[in-house]
Design a protein around this motif. Structure first.
Motif: not given
Length: 356
Positions: A49-59, A306-310, A327-330
């Motif tokens: 999830v962090a990889d997803f939401v932080y892409h296009r972040s500070w860079t 993304f799997v986020v809970g049970t 991540r659930v790979v499509p």
């Protein structure tokens, strides 16, 4: 936008700024500089999830890139050993190539954090699909023409200027077309969807077909409809689906859930899925909660889930509990895109989702 498009835009800027001085090398420098912000995909952020939401972040921050531009220009200037007066030209190239990258990305729906660290709000207009051949080919044709007619200075300048002007006009057109499509969709919203989150975005690879996703007022459903600018005044025919936002009750403060809710702008769905975890030994009284970003992909073929809970059942009590995100790979299935293209000219075509 995709890396090829970003390289093409940077190359066009390089040709416009330095083509007269260093010929074809200007394209290579401009393209290389323009792709630097996307190197963040090689930086692990700690979780899917962090990889997803932080892409296009500070860079991709205009603030960070404005600071980086003089450094990039200085490094290139020193390595090449150019005359001192060339530094300002290299600075102009670096600034334009770097700053146009996130601005172009912001036309897509993914979300670009233009003002990091002041805010991590993901700006995303959604008027351009992440790959748009019309935009990219305009730039590439301009680059080819500029080099082919490179011996004629006036022709070279006109070719590259024309490509930059036309591609910019295409961006403006995409926003205008999005506005038209959104207004048509607004008039056709199903009952119970007037106050929920909604967005109108470009369908894959074009700006003629538009996809509107609307979330119901209570968050229990979402509806999807497609309308083409060729349809005239007819708005989209919406198809409702279960959004199941209530499945995340109790997980509101769990970081992956809270961050995905904010990042998607509320345009998401939740489903229970045993197979998402790939655990053959999972108990029948337990299932995985999968949160899907509805903005990217087409029905049945979403890109980011993304799997986020049970979801656990103990007697008569059912609880949603946090779990390490994954991540659930499509599935790589492009069979549905044929209907998307056909729908541009044929309003009778239904883009039917595949069950998941």
């Amino acid at each position: 936008m995709d890396s090829l498009t970003q390289f093409a835009l940077g190359a066009a800027i390089g040709e416009a700024v330095l083509g007269r001085r260093i010929a074809a090398k200007a394209m290579l420098y401009g393209g290389a500089i323009a792709t630097l912000p996307d190197l963040d995909v090689f930086i692990p952020m700690g979780s899917p999830v962090a990889d997803f939401v932080y892409h296009r972040s500070w860079t991709h921050s205009l603030i960070v890139l404005a600071v980086a531009a003089p450094i990039v220009a200085w490094v290139i200037h020193r390595l090449r050993g150019d005359p001192p007066e060339w530094y300002r030209t290299w600075l102009l190239l670096a600034a334009l190539a770097l700053l146009t990258h996130p601005l172009l990305d912001a036309f897509t729906v993914y979300g670009t954090q233009l003002l990091w660290p002041l805010t991590n709000y993901p700006f995303g207009v959604g008027s351009m699909f992440i790959i748009d051949p019309a935009y990219t080919l305009t730039l590439i044709c301009g680059l080819i023409a500029a080099r082919y007619y490179g011996i004629f200075e006036d022709t070279r300048r006109r070719a590259i200027a024309g490509a930059l002007v036309l591609s910019t006009m295409y961006l403006a057109w995409s926003v205008a077309a999005q506005t038209i499509a959104a207004q048509a969709a607004e008039a056709k919203l199903p009952e119970g969807f007037a106050d929920g989150e909604r967005i109108t975005i470009a369908a894959p690879f074009n700006t003629l077909l538009w996809r509107t996703i609307a979330v119901s007022d209570d968050g229990s459903r979402y509806a999807v409809g497609y309308n083409s600018l060729i349809d005239g005044q007819d708005g989209p025919r919406f198809t409702p689906f279960d959004a199941n936002h209530a499945l995340l009750d109790g997980l509101e403060t769990y970081w992956p859930v809270a961050r995905l809710k904010a990042f998607t702008g509320g345009i998401y769905r939740v489903r229970e899925a045993v197979e998402a975890a790939g655990d053959a030994e999972i108990k029948k009284t337990e299932s995985r909660l999968v949160l899907t970003d509805l903005r990217m992909g087409v029905e049945g073929r979403y890109v980011f889930s993304f799997v986020v809970g049970t979801r656990q059942k103990e007697g008569e009590v059912v609880r949603s509990l946090p779990t390490p995100n994954a991540r659930v790979v499509p599935q790589r299935d492009l069979s549905g895109f044929g209907r998307v293209f056909a729908r541009i000219i044929d309003p009778t075509i239904e883009i039917v989702p595949r069950s998941e």
